[in-house]
Design a protein around this motif. Structure first.
Motif, PDB file in Angstrom:
ATOM      1  N   ILE A  58       0.488  -0.992   0.051  1.00 32.16           N
ATOM      2  CA  ILE A  58      -0.080  -0.329  -0.224  1.00 32.16           C
ATOM      3  C   ILE A  58       0.834   1.687  -0.028  1.00 32.16           C
ATOM      4  CG2 ILE A  58      -1.478   1.465   0.930  1.00 32.16           C
ATOM      5  CD1 ILE A  58      -2.956  -1.810   2.176  1.00 32.16           C
ATOM      6  N   SER A  59       1.797   1.464   0.921  1.00 33.06           N
ATOM      7  CA  SER A  59       3.098   2.067   0.831  1.00 33.06           C
ATOM      8  C   SER A  59       3.254   2.887  -0.500  1.00 33.06           C
ATOM      9  CB  SER A  59       3.996   1.936   1.577  1.00 33.06           C
ATOM     10  OG  SER A  59       4.997   3.094   1.501  1.00 33.06           O
ATOM     11  N   PHE A  60       3.636   1.728  -1.156  1.00 38.25           N
ATOM     12  CA  PHE A  60       4.136   1.670  -2.985  1.00 38.25           C
ATOM     13  C   PHE A  60       2.987   2.786  -3.551  1.00 38.25           C
ATOM     14  CE2 PHE A  60       4.854   0.529  -7.218  1.00 38.25           C
ATOM     15  CZ  PHE A  60       5.819   0.748  -7.224  1.00 38.25           C
ATOM     16  N   ALA A  61       1.852   1.983  -3.654  1.00 37.69           N
ATOM     17  CA  ALA A  61       1.449   2.439  -4.281  1.00 37.69           C
ATOM     18  C   ALA A  61       0.669   4.054  -3.695  1.00 37.69           C
ATOM     19  CB  ALA A  61      -0.489   1.403  -4.293  1.00 37.69           C
ATOM     20  N   LYS A  62       0.157   4.245  -2.747  1.00 33.80           N
ATOM     21  CA  LYS A  62       0.596   5.306  -2.500  1.00 33.80           C
ATOM     22  C   LYS A  62       2.352   6.441  -3.177  1.00 33.80           C
ATOM     23  CE  LYS A  62      -2.439   5.087   1.784  1.00 33.80           C
ATOM     24  NZ  LYS A  62      -2.605   5.297   3.469  1.00 33.80           N
ATOM     25  N   LYS A  63       2.897   6.153  -2.406  1.00 30.35           N
ATOM     26  CA  LYS A  63       4.085   6.629  -3.436  1.00 30.35           C
ATOM     27  C   LYS A  63       4.030   6.852  -5.093  1.00 30.35           C
ATOM     28  CE  LYS A  63       7.540   5.136  -0.174  1.00 30.35           C
ATOM     29  NZ  LYS A  63       8.863   3.869   0.147  1.00 30.35           N
ATOM     30  N   ILE A  64       3.428   6.026  -5.632  1.00 26.64           N
ATOM     31  CA  ILE A  64       3.204   6.189  -6.920  1.00 26.64           C
ATOM     32  C   ILE A  64       2.437   7.002  -7.113  1.00 26.64           C
ATOM     33  CG2 ILE A  64       5.528   5.123  -8.037  1.00 26.64           C
ATOM     34  CD1 ILE A  64       3.029   2.870  -8.455  1.00 26.64           C
ATOM     35  N   ASN A  65       0.858   6.953  -6.218  1.00 31.17           N
ATOM     36  CA  ASN A  65      -0.482   7.834  -6.833  1.00 31.17           C
ATOM     37  C   ASN A  65      -0.282   9.360  -7.862  1.00 31.17           C
ATOM     38  OD1 ASN A  65      -3.152   7.303  -6.233  1.00 31.17           O
ATOM     39  ND2 ASN A  65      -3.045   8.956  -5.275  1.00 31.17           N
ATOM     40  N   LEU A  66       0.377   9.790  -7.421  1.00 31.35           N
ATOM     41  CA  LEU A  66       0.274  11.235  -7.886  1.00 31.35           C
ATOM     42  C   LEU A  66       1.153  11.004  -8.933  1.00 31.35           C
ATOM     43  CD1 LEU A  66       0.544  14.185  -7.825  1.00 31.35           C
ATOM     44  CD2 LEU A  66       2.897  14.411  -8.140  1.00 31.35           C
ATOM     45  N   VAL A  67       2.476   9.877  -9.946  1.00 32.95           N
ATOM     46  CA  VAL A  67       2.968   9.579 -11.288  1.00 32.95           C
ATOM     47  C   VAL A  67       1.332   8.782 -11.962  1.00 32.95           C
ATOM     48  CG1 VAL A  67       4.028   8.394 -12.514  1.00 32.95           C
ATOM     49  CG2 VAL A  67       5.019   9.536 -10.317  1.00 32.95           C
ATOM     50  N   VAL A  68       0.884   8.189 -11.108  1.00 36.62           N
ATOM     51  CA  VAL A  68      -0.534   7.475 -11.655  1.00 36.62           C
ATOM     52  C   VAL A  68      -1.370   8.459 -11.971  1.00 36.62           C
ATOM     53  CG1 VAL A  68      -2.329   5.663 -11.573  1.00 36.62           C
ATOM     54  CG2 VAL A  68      -0.111   5.025 -10.126  1.00 36.62           C
ATOM     55  N   ARG A  69      -1.633   8.923 -11.850  1.00 34.17           N
ATOM     56  CA  ARG A  69      -3.457   9.928 -11.437  1.00 34.17           C
ATOM     57  C   ARG A  69      -2.566  11.179 -12.789  1.00 34.17           C
ATOM     58  NH1 ARG A  69      -6.665  10.020  -7.333  1.00 34.17           N
ATOM     59  NH2 ARG A  69      -8.220  11.555  -7.697  1.00 34.17           N
ATOM     60  N   LYS A  70      -1.348  11.912 -13.140  1.00 37.12           N
ATOM     61  CA  LYS A  70      -0.889  11.971 -13.673  1.00 37.12           C
ATOM     62  C   LYS A  70      -0.896  11.357 -14.813  1.00 37.12           C
ATOM     63  CE  LYS A  70      -1.714  15.394 -10.932  1.00 37.12           C
ATOM     64  NZ  LYS A  70      -2.902  15.710 -11.052  1.00 37.12           N
ATOM     65  N   SER A  71      -0.693  10.332 -14.840  1.00 39.46           N
ATOM     66  CA  SER A  71       0.112  10.139 -15.975  1.00 39.46           C
ATOM     67  C   SER A  71      -1.800   9.142 -17.359  1.00 39.46           C
ATOM     68  CB  SER A  71       0.490   8.537 -16.064  1.00 39.46           C
ATOM     69  OG  SER A  71       1.796   8.511 -15.575  1.00 39.46           O
ATOM     70  N   ALA A  72      -3.097   8.699 -15.764  1.00 48.74           N
ATOM     71  CA  ALA A  72      -4.093   8.743 -16.636  1.00 48.74           C
ATOM     72  C   ALA A  72      -4.540   9.567 -17.466  1.00 48.74           C
ATOM     73  CB  ALA A  72      -4.564   8.087 -15.655  1.00 48.74           C
ATOM     74  N   HIS A  73      -4.629  10.876 -16.752  1.00 50.11           N
ATOM     75  CA  HIS A  73      -4.713  12.875 -17.729  1.00 50.11           C
ATOM     76  C   HIS A  73      -4.421  12.860 -19.143  1.00 50.11           C
ATOM     77  CE1 HIS A  73      -7.493  15.177 -14.445  1.00 50.11           C
ATOM     78  NE2 HIS A  73      -6.315  14.945 -14.577  1.00 50.11           N
ATOM     79  N   PHE A  74      -3.195  12.131 -18.460  1.00 47.63           N
ATOM     80  CA  PHE A  74      -1.916  12.619 -20.430  1.00 47.63           C
ATOM     81  C   PHE A  74      -2.701  11.195 -20.977  1.00 47.63           C
ATOM     82  CE2 PHE A  74       1.656  11.583 -22.783  1.00 47.63           C
ATOM     83  CZ  PHE A  74       2.241  13.073 -23.155  1.00 47.63           C
ATOM     84  N   THR A  75      -3.036   9.948 -20.480  1.00 46.95           N
ATOM     85  CA  THR A  75      -3.348   9.042 -21.342  1.00 46.95           C
ATOM     86  C   THR A  75      -4.230   9.201 -22.538  1.00 46.95           C
ATOM     87  OG1 THR A  75      -1.812   7.588 -20.404  1.00 46.95           O
ATOM     88  CG2 THR A  75      -2.922   6.506 -21.724  1.00 46.95           C
ATOM     89  N   GLU A  76      -5.022   9.362 -21.517  1.00 47.15           N
ATOM     90  CA  GLU A  76      -6.860  10.028 -22.065  1.00 47.15           C
ATOM     91  C   GLU A  76      -6.785  10.473 -22.718  1.00 47.15           C
ATOM     92  OE1 GLU A  76      -9.062   9.390 -18.277  1.00 47.15           O
ATOM     93  OE2 GLU A  76      -8.944  11.565 -17.654  1.00 47.15           O
ATOM     94  N   TYR A  77      -5.772  11.693 -22.438  1.00 41.70           N
ATOM     95  CA  TYR A  77      -6.269  12.740 -23.379  1.00 41.70           C
ATOM     96  C   TYR A  77      -5.450  12.703 -24.350  1.00 41.70           C
ATOM     97  CZ  TYR A  77      -9.652  15.907 -20.263  1.00 41.70           C
ATOM     98  OH  TYR A  77     -10.658  16.269 -19.778  1.00 41.70           O
ATOM     99  N   MET A  78      -4.866  11.909 -24.576  1.00 42.54           N
ATOM    100  CA  MET A  78      -3.906  11.738 -25.553  1.00 42.54           C
ATOM    101  C   MET A  78      -4.745  10.730 -26.872  1.00 42.54           C
ATOM    102  SD  MET A  78      -0.217   9.280 -26.302  1.00 42.54           S
ATOM    103  CE  MET A  78      -1.250   7.779 -25.976  1.00 42.54           C
TER     104      MET A  78
END
Length: 165
Positions: A58-78
């Protein structure tokens, strides 16, 4: 409207509906979804991730949460940028530069309305940074589709030249 334009228009609308549905999730649901993606990333990228204690996972998932969220934004709009470019370049009455500009502007305007929509969703916020990320995603999609279309034109031109010889 040609079949091609219709297909790309329908795909664009489907992606827009998907984006709207993701944005309509409240803050807790959105975070849970992002953490699940973070856990999946951990399973794919960290050796023996499944053997780590649950709290470390869970700690790992929380550490990369911001990257996951911003990557999702970028990808769906790409993806939206790809589809919008496919749609607008099928409208032959406009020059290509204008078609590409329309694709980028449409996607960017949708990003603005999407962020405004999030303002009214509990636990979510309206972020100008997300609009910039989304707009960059649209631009990337526009550029990728443009490159693909130019390659297709070049191949078709070469085939036509070879047939005429």
């Amino acid at each position: 409207m040609s079949k091609r334009c219709t297909v790309f228009a329908v795909l664009s609308v489907i992606i827009m509906i998907g984006i709207f549905m993701f944005s309509a999730k409240n803050g807790e649901e959105s975070t849970d979804q992002s953490l699940k993606v973070g856990m999946a990333v951990g399973k794919l990228t960290v050796k023996n991730f499944d053997k780590l204690p649950e709290q470390e996972q869970i700690s790992f998932a929380k550490k990369i949460n911001l990257v996951v969220r911003k990557s999702a934004h970028f990808t769906e709009y790409m993806l939206l940028g790809l589809m919008l470019t496919g749609f607008y370049t099928g409208i032959k009455k406009y020059k290509m530069r204008f078609q590409l500009l329309l694709a980028w502007l449409t996607g960017t305007l949708y990003a603005c309305t999407d962020e405004f929509h999030q303002r009214f969703v509990p636990g979510r916020a309206c972020s100008p940074i997300d609009v910039m990320i989304d707009s960059s995603g649209v631009l990337t999609g526009v550029l990728i589709m443009t490159l693909c279309l130019l390659i297709i034109r070049l191949v078709r031109r070469k085939k036509a030249e070879n047939k005429s010889k």
